[in-house]
Design a protein around this motif. Structure first.
Motif, mmCIF file in Angstrom:
data_model
loop_
_atom_site.group_PDB
_atom_site.id
_atom_site.type_symbol
_atom_site.label_atom_id
_atom_site.label_comp_id
_atom_site.label_asym_id
_atom_site.label_seq_id
_atom_site.Cartn_x
_atom_site.Cartn_y
_atom_site.Cartn_z
ATOM 1 N N ALA A 189 -6.336 -3.680 -7.809
ATOM 2 C CA ALA A 189 -6.061 -2.414 -7.131
ATOM 3 C C ALA A 189 -7.240 -1.453 -7.222
ATOM 4 N N ARG A 193 1.075 3.165 -2.840
ATOM 5 C CA ARG A 193 0.598 4.069 -3.887
ATOM 6 C C ARG A 193 -0.070 5.282 -3.268
ATOM 7 N N TYR A 206 -5.802 -5.692 -2.793
ATOM 8 C CA TYR A 206 -4.954 -4.873 -3.660
ATOM 9 C C TYR A 206 -4.090 -5.715 -4.594
ATOM 10 N N LYS A 207 -3.674 -6.873 -4.138
ATOM 11 C CA LYS A 207 -2.815 -7.725 -4.969
ATOM 12 C C LYS A 207 -3.566 -8.264 -6.187
ATOM 13 N N GLN A 222 -9.077 0.479 -4.028
ATOM 14 C CA GLN A 222 -9.186 1.928 -3.918
ATOM 15 C C GLN A 222 -10.638 2.369 -3.754
ATOM 16 N N LEU A 282 0.829 -1.195 0.000
ATOM 17 C CA LEU A 282 0.000 0.000 0.000
ATOM 18 C C LEU A 282 0.870 1.254 0.000
#
Length: 109
Positions: A80, A3, A76-77, A84, A1
Motif C-alpha cells: 500500500a 482508504r 495496493y494489494k 500511495q 481503494l
C-alpha cells in the motif's frame, strides 16, 4: 481503494487535470490560424500546429492519471505504501501539466 489517502490523492489529481482542461478552454479562443504548441527559451516558439492540438497536453495528463491509478490499484494489494507514493507522484505530474497549460494559454490567449 477505499482508504482516505488514496481517495484524496486521486481526487486532487482529477481536480488538477480538470483545472487544466478548463483553463485551456476558457483561456484561449479558437481561431482559424495555427496555434503555438511549444516554446523554447532559446528559439521562442518552435512548434506551430492545429489549434485543437493544444488539448493534447491535458489529455496526456488524463491518460497518465488513469494508468497510474490502475497500477496503484494493482500494486495496493502487495504494498500500500508504494501505491500511495505513486498516486502522490501523480499529483506532482498534474502540477507539471498545469504549468504547461499555463504557458499554452499565455502563448495563445
Amino acid at each position: 481503494l477505499t482508504r482516505k489517502p488514496v481517495v484524496i490523492t486521486l481526487a486532487i489529481s482529477l481536480l488538477l487535470n480538470l483545472a487544466g482542461w478548463l483553463w485551456l478552454y476558457l483561456g484561449t479562443t479558437p481561431r482559424g490560424e495555427d496555434a503555438a504548441l511549444h516554446y523554447s527559451i532559446l528559439f521562442q516558439v518552435d512548434q506551430i500546429g492545429n489549434f485543437s492540438a493544444l488539448y493534447q497536453v491535458p489529455l496526456v495528463g488524463l491518460g497518465l492519471l488513469i494508468v497510474n491509478a490502475v497500477v496503484a490499484w494493482l500494486l495496493y494489494k502487495q504494498n500500500a505504501f508504494w501505491a500511495q507514493i505513486l498516486l502522490a507522484a501523480t499529483i506532482i505530474l498534474q502540477l507539471g501539466i498545469l504549468a504547461a497549460v499555463r504557458v499554452l494559454v499565455f502563448l495563445n490567449g
